[in-house]
Write a protein that holds these residues in place. Structure first.
Motif, PDB file in Angstrom:
ATOM      1  N   GLU A  28       0.987  -1.253   0.128  1.00 33.06           N
ATOM      2  CA  GLU A  28      -0.064   0.042   0.072  1.00 33.06           C
ATOM      3  C   GLU A  28       0.931   1.131   0.167  1.00 33.06           C
ATOM      4  N   PRO A  29       0.552   2.281  -0.598  1.00 34.47           N
ATOM      5  CA  PRO A  29       1.289   3.493  -0.782  1.00 34.47           C
ATOM      6  C   PRO A  29       1.486   4.153   0.730  1.00 34.47           C
ATOM      7  N   GLU A  30       2.446   4.736   0.960  1.00 34.59           N
ATOM      8  CA  GLU A  30       2.571   5.155   2.520  1.00 34.59           C
ATOM      9  C   GLU A  30       1.819   6.659   2.258  1.00 34.59           C
ATOM     10  N   VAL A  31       1.074   6.813   3.188  1.00 29.77           N
ATOM     11  CA  VAL A  31       0.322   8.176   3.290  1.00 29.77           C
ATOM     12  C   VAL A  31       1.321   9.085   4.010  1.00 29.77           C
ATOM     13  N   ILE A  32       1.538  10.142   3.522  1.00 32.81           N
ATOM     14  CA  ILE A  32       2.319  11.308   4.106  1.00 32.81           C
ATOM     15  C   ILE A  32       1.331  12.587   4.232  1.00 32.81           C
ATOM     16  N   VAL A  33       1.402  12.896   5.760  1.00 32.40           N
ATOM     17  CA  VAL A  33       0.518  13.940   6.121  1.00 32.40           C
ATOM     18  C   VAL A  33       1.668  15.266   6.258  1.00 32.40           C
ATOM     19  N   GLN A  34       1.059  16.290   5.698  1.00 36.60           N
ATOM     20  CA  GLN A  34       1.996  17.585   5.615  1.00 36.60           C
ATOM     21  C   GLN A  34       1.305  18.432   6.481  1.00 36.60           C
ATOM     22  N   ASP A  35       1.896  19.131   7.461  1.00 37.59           N
ATOM     23  CA  ASP A  35       1.518  20.260   8.219  1.00 37.59           C
ATOM     24  C   ASP A  35       1.350  21.465   7.528  1.00 37.59           C
ATOM     25  N   THR A  36       0.256  22.204   7.163  1.00 32.31           N
ATOM     26  CA  THR A  36       0.454  23.425   6.612  1.00 32.31           C
ATOM     27  C   THR A  36       0.058  24.451   7.367  1.00 32.31           C
TER      28      THR A  36
END
Length: 59
Positions: A28-36
């Motif tokens: 599964e593709p890794e989910v990357i959460v970017q804090d904006t």
């Protein structure tokens, strides 16, 4: 009876050989959460409020 036990043992041992397959694993593709965080929104609103207040006072 020994032949049945031997056949059962061979069939159990043979199924372990087919446990995996030659297809590569599907990851599964890794989910990357970017804090904006935007500080522009915190600056523009007060500046616009001051401009509107100055326009009201100038009239």
């Amino acid at each position: 009876m020994k032949k049945i036990a031997l056949a059962a043992a061979v069939s159990v041992a043979a199924t372990a050989g087919f446990a995996g397959n030659m297809a590569p694993p599907v990851m599964e593709p890794e989910v990357i959460v970017q804090d904006t965080s935007s500080s522009a929104g915190g600056i523009i609103v007060p500046i616009l409020a001051l401009i509107l207040l100055a326009a009201v006072i100038a009239d």
